[in-house]
Structure formats: C-alpha cells, structure tokens
Design an enzyme around this catalytic site. Sequence first.
Site, PDB file in Angstrom:
ATOM      1  N   GLY A   1     -32.860 -50.051 -21.902  1.00  0.00           N
ATOM      2  CA  GLY A   1     -31.597 -50.743 -22.156  1.00  0.00           C
ATOM      3  C   GLY A   1     -31.174 -51.781 -21.153  1.00  0.00           C
ATOM      4  O   GLY A   1     -30.196 -52.498 -21.394  1.00  0.00           O
TER       5      GLY A   1
ATOM      6  N   GLU B   1     -37.660 -45.731 -20.295  1.00  0.00           N
ATOM      7  CA  GLU B   1     -38.191 -46.343 -21.519  1.00  0.00           C
ATOM      8  C   GLU B   1     -37.724 -47.785 -21.631  1.00  0.00           C
ATOM      9  O   GLU B   1     -37.041 -48.152 -22.587  1.00  0.00           O
ATOM     10  CB  GLU B   1     -37.667 -45.573 -22.749  1.00  0.00           C
ATOM     11  CG  GLU B   1     -37.857 -44.075 -22.713  1.00  0.00           C
ATOM     12  CD  GLU B   1     -36.970 -43.332 -23.719  1.00  0.00           C
ATOM     13  OE1 GLU B   1     -36.099 -43.955 -24.359  1.00  0.00           O
ATOM     14  OE2 GLU B   1     -37.153 -42.111 -23.856  1.00  0.00           O
ATOM     15  N   PRO B   2     -38.065 -48.654 -20.672  1.00  0.00           N
ATOM     16  CA  PRO B   2     -37.584 -50.036 -20.780  1.00  0.00           C
ATOM     17  C   PRO B   2     -38.374 -50.825 -21.810  1.00  0.00           C
ATOM     18  O   PRO B   2     -39.595 -50.657 -21.942  1.00  0.00           O
ATOM     19  CB  PRO B   2     -37.820 -50.600 -19.371  1.00  0.00           C
ATOM     20  CG  PRO B   2     -38.938 -49.783 -18.814  1.00  0.00           C
ATOM     21  CD  PRO B   2     -38.905 -48.437 -19.486  1.00  0.00           C
ATOM     22  N   GLY B   3     -37.694 -51.667 -22.554  1.00  0.00           N
ATOM     23  CA  GLY B   3     -38.355 -52.538 -23.521  1.00  0.00           C
ATOM     24  C   GLY B   3     -38.065 -53.988 -23.174  1.00  0.00           C
ATOM     25  O   GLY B   3     -38.847 -54.673 -22.514  1.00  0.00           O
ATOM     26  N   ARG B   4     -36.876 -54.447 -23.585  1.00  0.00           N
ATOM     27  CA  ARG B   4     -36.476 -55.841 -23.394  1.00  0.00           C
ATOM     28  C   ARG B   4     -36.716 -56.348 -21.967  1.00  0.00           C
ATOM     29  O   ARG B   4     -37.205 -57.459 -21.772  1.00  0.00           O
ATOM     30  CB  ARG B   4     -34.986 -55.958 -23.728  1.00  0.00           C
ATOM     31  CG  ARG B   4     -34.447 -57.375 -23.713  1.00  0.00           C
ATOM     32  CD  ARG B   4     -32.897 -57.371 -23.781  1.00  0.00           C
ATOM     33  NE  ARG B   4     -32.399 -56.504 -24.817  1.00  0.00           N
ATOM     34  CZ  ARG B   4     -32.170 -56.875 -26.074  1.00  0.00           C
ATOM     35  NH1 ARG B   4     -32.365 -58.124 -26.439  1.00  0.00           N
ATOM     36  NH2 ARG B   4     -31.720 -56.004 -26.958  1.00  0.00           N
TER      37      ARG B   4
ATOM     38  N   TYR C   1     -27.414 -60.506 -34.373  1.00  0.00           N
ATOM     39  CA  TYR C   1     -26.444 -60.101 -33.341  1.00  0.00           C
ATOM     40  C   TYR C   1     -25.633 -61.267 -32.809  1.00  0.00           C
ATOM     41  O   TYR C   1     -25.037 -61.159 -31.737  1.00  0.00           O
ATOM     42  CB  TYR C   1     -27.164 -59.489 -32.124  1.00  0.00           C
ATOM     43  CG  TYR C   1     -28.300 -58.554 -32.379  1.00  0.00           C
ATOM     44  CD1 TYR C   1     -28.093 -57.325 -33.005  1.00  0.00           C
ATOM     45  CD2 TYR C   1     -29.590 -58.872 -31.961  1.00  0.00           C
ATOM     46  CE1 TYR C   1     -29.152 -56.452 -33.206  1.00  0.00           C
ATOM     47  CE2 TYR C   1     -30.651 -57.994 -32.155  1.00  0.00           C
ATOM     48  CZ  TYR C   1     -30.432 -56.785 -32.777  1.00  0.00           C
ATOM     49  OH  TYR C   1     -31.473 -55.923 -32.962  1.00  0.00           O
TER      50      TYR C   1
ATOM     51  N   CYS D   1     -33.337 -70.651 -46.417  1.00  0.00           N
ATOM     52  CA  CYS D   1     -32.183 -70.890 -47.286  1.00  0.00           C
ATOM     53  C   CYS D   1     -31.098 -69.845 -47.080  1.00  0.00           C
ATOM     54  O   CYS D   1     -30.827 -69.009 -47.952  1.00  0.00           O
ATOM     55  CB  CYS D   1     -32.646 -70.900 -48.739  1.00  0.00           C
ATOM     56  SG  CYS D   1     -33.972 -72.086 -48.968  1.00  0.00           S
TER      57      CYS D   1
ATOM     58  N   TYR E   1     -37.901 -58.451 -29.141  1.00  0.00           N
ATOM     59  CA  TYR E   1     -37.170 -58.373 -30.410  1.00  0.00           C
ATOM     60  C   TYR E   1     -37.183 -59.695 -31.169  1.00  0.00           C
ATOM     61  O   TYR E   1     -36.190 -60.063 -31.803  1.00  0.00           O
ATOM     62  CB  TYR E   1     -35.738 -57.862 -30.175  1.00  0.00           C
ATOM     63  CG  TYR E   1     -35.718 -56.514 -29.498  1.00  0.00           C
ATOM     64  CD1 TYR E   1     -36.129 -55.374 -30.197  1.00  0.00           C
ATOM     65  CD2 TYR E   1     -35.353 -56.364 -28.162  1.00  0.00           C
ATOM     66  CE1 TYR E   1     -36.156 -54.135 -29.585  1.00  0.00           C
ATOM     67  CE2 TYR E   1     -35.375 -55.126 -27.540  1.00  0.00           C
ATOM     68  CZ  TYR E   1     -35.773 -54.015 -28.268  1.00  0.00           C
ATOM     69  OH  TYR E   1     -35.803 -52.788 -27.659  1.00  0.00           O
TER      70      TYR E   1
HETATM   71  C1  LIG Z   1     -35.047 -49.462 -28.171  1.00  0.00           C
HETATM   72  C2  LIG Z   1     -35.178 -48.264 -27.308  1.00  0.00           C
HETATM   73  C3  LIG Z   1     -35.500 -48.388 -25.952  1.00  0.00           C
HETATM   74  C4  LIG Z   1     -35.649 -49.722 -25.280  1.00  0.00           C
HETATM   75  O1  LIG Z   1     -34.470 -50.447 -25.229  1.00  0.00           O
HETATM   76  P1  LIG Z   1     -34.444 -51.853 -24.446  1.00  0.00           P
HETATM   77  O2  LIG Z   1     -33.054 -52.296 -24.549  1.00  0.00           O
HETATM   78  O3  LIG Z   1     -35.398 -52.761 -25.127  1.00  0.00           O
HETATM   79  O4  LIG Z   1     -34.863 -51.566 -23.034  1.00  0.00           O
HETATM   80  C5  LIG Z   1     -35.666 -47.233 -25.225  1.00  0.00           C
HETATM   81  N1  LIG Z   1     -35.518 -46.008 -25.785  1.00  0.00           N
HETATM   82  C6  LIG Z   1     -35.207 -45.848 -27.080  1.00  0.00           C
HETATM   83  C7  LIG Z   1     -35.053 -44.491 -27.622  1.00  0.00           C
HETATM   84  C8  LIG Z   1     -35.023 -46.964 -27.873  1.00  0.00           C
HETATM   85  O5  LIG Z   1     -34.698 -46.796 -29.165  1.00  0.00           O
END
Ligand SMILES: *Cc1c(COP(=O)(O)O)cnc(C)c1O
Length: 427
Positions: free
Chosen positions: A247, A284-287, A327, A356, A384
Amino acid sequence: MTPFTLPGEPHIHYANGHLQMEDCRLDNLAATHGTPLFVYSKASMLAALAAYQRGFAERKSQICYAMKANSSLAVLQVFAQAGCGFDIVSGGELERALAAGADPAKIIFSGVGKTRQEMRRALAAGIGCFNVESEAEIDVLNAVALAENKVAPISIRVNPNVDPKTHPYISTGLKGNKFGIAHESTLATYQHAASLPGLAVVGIDCHIGSQITQEAPYLDAMDRMLDLVAAIEAAGIPIHHIDFGGGLGIDYQGDTPPSADTLWAKLLTKLDARGFGQRLLMIEPGRSLVGNAGVCLTEVLFMKPGEQKNFCIVDAAMNDLPRPALYQAYHAIVPLEQSKQARADSPVCDVVGPVCESGDWIGHDRPLAVQAGDRLAVLSAGAYCMSMSSNYNSRPRAAEVLVDGSSAHLIRKRDNLADQMRGEQLL
Ligand SMILES: *Cc1c(COP(=O)(O)O)cnc(C)c1O
C-alpha cells in the site's frame, strides 16, 4: 500554469534534449516498437526493492511482491531473481509466478474469493501461506486440504479499521470494506481455525489500502495488529509471521510518501518496543516497487482546439491506462523532446484517447506545446496500467519493453488480431 516537472525518478531524465530511461532514448524505442508502448526501468525496480531491503536489514523478513500491480513475466522474473516472494490473488497469478521462476514456498495467496480449484492448485504447488479473509473461506479451505491429504498454512487477514486516507476505491482496511475479518471477531476466528485439522495457523496479516502517503495509518494499524497478536498468543496459538501488507504510495503529482526504509525504521521501533521485533516480518508491496519505474509512450494523433476545451488526441487510451477513468488518477505527461516542454503561455489541453467514452481521458487541463506526430511519455505507469489493460474497442494490448542500462528487451509483443480473436467462434 506550472511547467512540467518529472516526479522523483532518477532513472528517467532528459539527456541532450531527449527523454531517456537509464541509457536508452525513449524516442528510439517508440520508433522501433511503435506506440502505445510501456517501457520499464529494471534499475528503478531494483532500487525500489533495495529501499525495503535496507529497511529490513538484520531482520527476519520476506518481501512478497504484490504482482497484480504488474504481472508481466519478465517483471516477475526480475523480482524472483532478486529473492522476492509473491503475493497472488488468483490461480492465474500463481501460474504466472511459477512460470517466472518463483519459489512456491515464498508465495502467499490473498483475496476474498478463492475458488476450490484455486485452493487445490495452490496446495499442490506448495505455497507458503493462504491469507484467508472470512469464516466461510476457513471452512472451505479446511475441507479442500483434508480431501487432498494436505495441511494448508494460513494467516488470517484482519481488518484493523483504520482510515488510510486514500481514494475510497483503494481503501481496504475500514469497517465497511469487503476485506478481512473484523478486529472484534479475530480471536474467535483464530480459535476456530486452530481447531481444524486441515489448517496450520502460521501468521497474521493486514492490508489497509493503496497509494498511502502518510505514516500514521501504518503505525495505527500496527498497534492494532500487535494487540491482536498478543491476545491470540495468550490464547495458546503461536503466530510465526506478521504480514503488514502493501500500500505504500508513490509520487504521481508531488506526492510525498515516506520512503520504505524510513517508514520501516519507525515501524521496527514500535515492533521492538512491543517485543515483536524478532518475528518473521512479511510485506506485500506492489505499486511502490514498479509504479515509478514505468512509462507509457504515446503519439499525438490530432490536436483539436475547441471553444471550451482543447483536446490533444493520442494513440493511448483508457484500455491501456485505466487509472484516470477508474480513480480520477493523475499521471504526469511529458514530451519526449525537451524542446517541446510546455511554457508558461502554452495552451491547456485535455489529453484523451480514441475510445468512445468521455471517461477516456489521460490528463485534464495540461499545458502542452506539442503537435500531431510528436510523442509523449505518460509517467508513473508501471503499476496498475498494463495489468489492468483490456482490448476494449478491439484495441490491441500494447507492447512492453524492459530497459537495463543501454539494452532494451521486448518483453511482450503487441497483440495482433489473432491474439484478440483467439477462442471466439462464429455461430
Ligand atoms: C493490492 C494488494 C497489495 C499491494 O498493494 P499496493 O498498493 O500495490 O502496494 C498487497 N496486499 C494485498 C492483499 C493486496 O490486495
């Protein structure tokens, strides 16, 4: 109107008048591979990962890249080779992670709606942990594991009821959200799970939202999690790992999220003070690992001046870059030629795609000094975007290139028509 500024991403810069990623000129990549084109910097991804690794130095930790942010195989491969595990949310993501060389023991499976088939496959693959999100899922996973003669390692996702102060669609840790087990029911849920022979309780997790730019929600969520860990362990159920989710936000528009290592220095101080500093810590980092590492290159098709609005129509659209439509998200947009940067008197335009829908916009009210045929880079497009892209309007999904120093690897070909129609049949 303020002139364009590049968000803080050292791997993307102008050199000799041209926008470069690492040592590759982006206009050359656009000419070779066409537009729209996603381009990612390997060094940027590894630098973002290194900030977390520094934050966890000397601790027992496991970083699981939340691959829904960008699930392209070569991106996963970069993280697998750097020692990352993966946070997956579907059976499809499991197969992608394995195909990219992931260690199954470092895969954790999140999500509110796992199917029995996905559970069976993940058990067979030997994943490290199921992050379960409801009482009903606990019972189904137990039954599936027993039928397979397996024991499913689980962690329960708790909903700490803290406000991450982000967009409502990406807030996940509030009472009204569909995610996790309510704080008040957590202990009873753990006791139930621990009584089931098909499950082995190994951890606890939370994930409060996305694009979080403040420290306070993390610190609050940690306090609430640690209260729960203490209560669960007092009831005789050991918690082997503590997973704080992902997050952490990135800089889209002058956002100033804490850096991963600064945030973790504070979180670790709290963990140590409460006696949990030596646990296995998972995140669990993504973004924050991929977002600023990517750009989407696009060509201006037409300039369309209007009475109320000027439009800059480009060849990328909401099917490639869905975040603005979903968003109201902001992406900085800059020209590939430095000489085309907007000046104070440049006209203001909406940058829009060919789809469109009036929701098909990429930027509102941007000062631009470009003309048809010029190319633009949509910044902070590593997370994303491609993973959410679609074939809407029967547009091909874009190609992707990964830059590594002065080399550029095509990691995904642009869809062709056969790709788009595969699986369909006439009556
Ligand atoms: C989407 C998600 C993440 C990653 O979130 P980011 O904002 O991309 O870091 C981590 N854990 C869970 C369970 C998620 O659904």
